[in-house]
Scaffold this active site. Structure first.
Site, PDB file in Angstrom:
ATOM      1  N   ASP A  61     -18.750 -30.328  37.827  1.00 44.47           N
ATOM      2  CA  ASP A  61     -17.819 -31.437  37.642  1.00 44.47           C
ATOM      3  C   ASP A  61     -18.169 -32.211  36.379  1.00 44.47           C
ATOM      4  O   ASP A  61     -19.264 -32.754  36.262  1.00 44.47           O
ATOM      5  CB  ASP A  61     -17.892 -32.360  38.864  1.00 44.47           C
ATOM      6  CG  ASP A  61     -16.696 -33.284  38.981  1.00 44.47           C
ATOM      7  OD1 ASP A  61     -15.922 -33.387  38.017  1.00 44.47           O
ATOM      8  OD2 ASP A  61     -16.537 -33.912  40.040  1.00 44.47           O
ATOM      9  N   ASP A  81     -20.644 -25.471  26.362  1.00 44.22           N
ATOM     10  CA  ASP A  81     -21.289 -24.168  26.236  1.00 44.22           C
ATOM     11  C   ASP A  81     -22.596 -24.128  27.025  1.00 44.22           C
ATOM     12  O   ASP A  81     -22.837 -23.222  27.837  1.00 44.22           O
ATOM     13  CB  ASP A  81     -21.539 -23.892  24.755  1.00 44.22           C
ATOM     14  CG  ASP A  81     -21.993 -22.470  24.477  1.00 44.22           C
ATOM     15  OD1 ASP A  81     -21.856 -21.597  25.364  1.00 44.22           O
ATOM     16  OD2 ASP A  81     -22.488 -22.215  23.367  1.00 44.22           O
ATOM     17  N   ASP A  96     -24.340 -14.290  28.464  1.00 47.55           N
ATOM     18  CA  ASP A  96     -23.860 -15.469  27.755  1.00 47.55           C
ATOM     19  C   ASP A  96     -22.360 -15.605  28.011  1.00 47.55           C
ATOM     20  O   ASP A  96     -21.606 -14.640  27.869  1.00 47.55           O
ATOM     21  CB  ASP A  96     -24.120 -15.318  26.257  1.00 47.55           C
ATOM     22  CG  ASP A  96     -23.607 -16.506  25.478  1.00 47.55           C
ATOM     23  OD1 ASP A  96     -24.176 -17.594  25.620  1.00 47.55           O
ATOM     24  OD2 ASP A  96     -22.629 -16.335  24.722  1.00 47.55           O
ATOM     25  N   ILE A  97     -21.934 -16.780  28.418  1.00 45.70           N
ATOM     26  CA  ILE A  97     -20.512 -17.011  28.683  1.00 45.70           C
ATOM     27  C   ILE A  97     -19.860 -17.506  27.394  1.00 45.70           C
ATOM     28  O   ILE A  97     -20.281 -18.517  26.840  1.00 45.70           O
ATOM     29  CB  ILE A  97     -20.312 -18.049  29.805  1.00 45.70           C
ATOM     30  CG1 ILE A  97     -21.102 -17.661  31.061  1.00 45.70           C
ATOM     31  CG2 ILE A  97     -18.827 -18.208  30.119  1.00 45.70           C
ATOM     32  CD1 ILE A  97     -20.708 -16.351  31.685  1.00 45.70           C
ATOM     33  N   GLU A 142      -9.466 -33.974  44.886  1.00 47.67           N
ATOM     34  CA  GLU A 142     -10.787 -34.620  44.827  1.00 47.67           C
ATOM     35  C   GLU A 142     -10.653 -36.069  44.407  1.00 47.67           C
ATOM     36  O   GLU A 142     -11.376 -36.941  44.903  1.00 47.67           O
ATOM     37  CB  GLU A 142     -11.691 -33.864  43.842  1.00 47.67           C
ATOM     38  CG  GLU A 142     -13.142 -34.371  43.799  1.00 47.67           C
ATOM     39  CD  GLU A 142     -13.420 -35.459  42.762  1.00 47.67           C
ATOM     40  OE1 GLU A 142     -14.567 -35.917  42.681  1.00 47.67           O
ATOM     41  OE2 GLU A 142     -12.479 -35.857  42.028  1.00 47.67           O
ATOM     42  N   GLU A 143      -9.709 -36.323  43.496  1.00 44.04           N
ATOM     43  CA  GLU A 143      -9.561 -37.672  42.969  1.00 44.04           C
ATOM     44  C   GLU A 143      -9.075 -38.662  44.028  1.00 44.04           C
ATOM     45  O   GLU A 143      -9.141 -39.878  43.814  1.00 44.04           O
ATOM     46  CB  GLU A 143      -8.603 -37.667  41.776  1.00 44.04           C
ATOM     47  CG  GLU A 143      -9.097 -36.857  40.576  1.00 44.04           C
ATOM     48  CD  GLU A 143     -10.280 -37.480  39.859  1.00 44.04           C
ATOM     49  OE1 GLU A 143     -10.726 -38.567  40.275  1.00 44.04           O
ATOM     50  OE2 GLU A 143     -10.756 -36.875  38.874  1.00 44.04           O
ATOM     51  N   ASP A 172     -12.266 -34.097  33.033  1.00 48.20           N
ATOM     52  CA  ASP A 172     -12.359 -34.417  34.461  1.00 48.20           C
ATOM     53  C   ASP A 172     -11.146 -33.878  35.211  1.00 48.20           C
ATOM     54  O   ASP A 172     -10.178 -34.577  35.402  1.00 48.20           O
ATOM     55  CB  ASP A 172     -12.437 -35.932  34.619  1.00 48.20           C
ATOM     56  CG  ASP A 172     -12.606 -36.356  36.063  1.00 48.20           C
ATOM     57  OD1 ASP A 172     -12.925 -35.501  36.914  1.00 48.20           O
ATOM     58  OD2 ASP A 172     -12.400 -37.553  36.350  1.00 48.20           O
ATOM     59  N   HIS A 186     -10.459 -40.845  33.055  1.00 49.45           N
ATOM     60  CA  HIS A 186      -9.258 -41.258  33.780  1.00 49.45           C
ATOM     61  C   HIS A 186      -8.207 -41.896  32.870  1.00 49.45           C
ATOM     62  O   HIS A 186      -7.376 -42.678  33.326  1.00 49.45           O
ATOM     63  CB  HIS A 186      -9.613 -42.200  34.935  1.00 49.45           C
ATOM     64  CG  HIS A 186     -10.250 -41.491  36.093  1.00 49.45           C
ATOM     65  ND1 HIS A 186     -10.526 -42.130  37.280  1.00 49.45           N
ATOM     66  CD2 HIS A 186     -10.668 -40.210  36.251  1.00 49.45           C
ATOM     67  CE1 HIS A 186     -11.080 -41.275  38.128  1.00 49.45           C
ATOM     68  NE2 HIS A 186     -11.180 -40.090  37.512  1.00 49.45           N
TER      69      HIS A 186
END
Length: 311
Positions: free
Chosen positions: A189, A296, A32-33, A160-161, A126, A281
């Protein structure tokens, strides 16, 4: 996340052959993270943006501070790291690639996320959300030291943007023999959108083998009883840099500026007719612009996929 609704991705991962005399040991389950740890990274990205003109965009000091933050953490955890520069629009950008020792280095599972924001936003959902999730999954690998057949590599992409510039630079400049070693790419993402959707990139629409990535993610959502929808994101996202070279891809996505349907609101809750991420954005994409439950669940889904596909 350069844009929005549409699904992609999933990956074919070869299952090692069993011997005639013994069944293979079952793969260890992913840990579990802790979502609080993921939130801690998001708070740091938010603070970095606030101290650097409100963004973490390509060529801006906020981006370099972000990648230095991530690099210091994975360096300390024992990863072999490479900071790869590239130039775009007169500015230097950076990719960070982190390899965990072990596994077959001719059979690489790569998990990545873009670390940059647009110039108008801090970029916490983002794509601080994906970047922080990848970071915590990498740290879980360092803690757990799973015995993997595949070699595990993690990456954080720049620009990436501006149309997937960093990830394209990485994959396009790899020697063909090195590129062929990447057997699957898991893209993470926008996984904390507040008007949450649970999308999984549709492996049927991408290079052969992508369905295996899709399947690994869906296994986790089925386990926790969360319904998902297939999504085709076309070429809008870092996965596209890999599909151009016929590398299998996959990944989760909680939506961007697209609007939730009434059917989706009945299925997942939230507000029909409203954007999945109302701060997409925009300057309000801060640490407050995160659905913690979605963050989560999606981080744990990524961990499950990494453990399933690599061990």
């Amino acid at each position: 996340m350069r844009t929005l609704l549409a699904a992609v991705l999933a990956t074919a991962l070869l299952t090692p052959a069993t011997t005639a005399t013994a069944d293979p040991a079952p793969a260890a389950a992913a840990p579990d993270i802790p979502v609080a740890a993921v939130q801690g990274h998001l708070a740091r990205f938010d603070a970095i943006a606030a101290a650097n003109g409100g963004n973490r965009a390509h060529g801006r000091p906020g981006y370099r501070a972000s990648i230095d933050h991530v690099k210091s953490i994975v360096d300390s955890a024992g990863f072999r790291t490479t900071l790869q520069p590239f130039s775009y629009r007169g500015a230097t950008g950076w990719n960070l690639v982190a390899d965990w020792p072990g596994g077959d280095e001719s059979d690489v599972l790569l998990t990545g996320a873009h670390l940059d924001s647009v110039t108008t936003a801090p970029g916490v959902n983002d794509n601080g959300s994906g970047s922080a999730a990848v970071l915590e999954v990498a740290l879980a690998v360092a803690r757990e030291k799973p015995a993997t057949k595949r070699h595990l590599r993690f990456a954080w992409w720049g620009a990436e943007e501006l149309w997937m510039i960093g990830s394209a630079h990485y994959v396009n400049t790899l020697p063909a023999a090195e590129r062929a070693k990447i057997k699957a790419y898991l893209n993470v993402d926008m996984i904390g959108s507040v008007n949450t959707a649970y999308f999984v990139l549709d492996g049927d629409r991408y290079p052969a083998g992508s369905v295996a990535v899709e399947r690994a993610l869906k296994e986790y959502y089925a386990r926790i009883g969360v319904p998902v929808e297939d999504l085709d994101m076309g070429g809008r996202g870092d996965h596209a840099s890999f599909t151009r070279h016929q590398i299998p891809v996959g990944g989760p996505f909680t939506g961007a500026e697209g609007r939730k349907t009434a059917a989706q609101a009945r299925k997942w809750g939230g507000t029909a007719g409203a954007p999945y991420d109302p701060c997409y954005h925009r300057a309000c994409d801060t640490a407050r612009n995160i659905d913690v439950t979605a963050l989560d669940r999606n981080t744990d889904a990524v961990a499950h996929a990494v453990w399933t596909l690599a061990t």
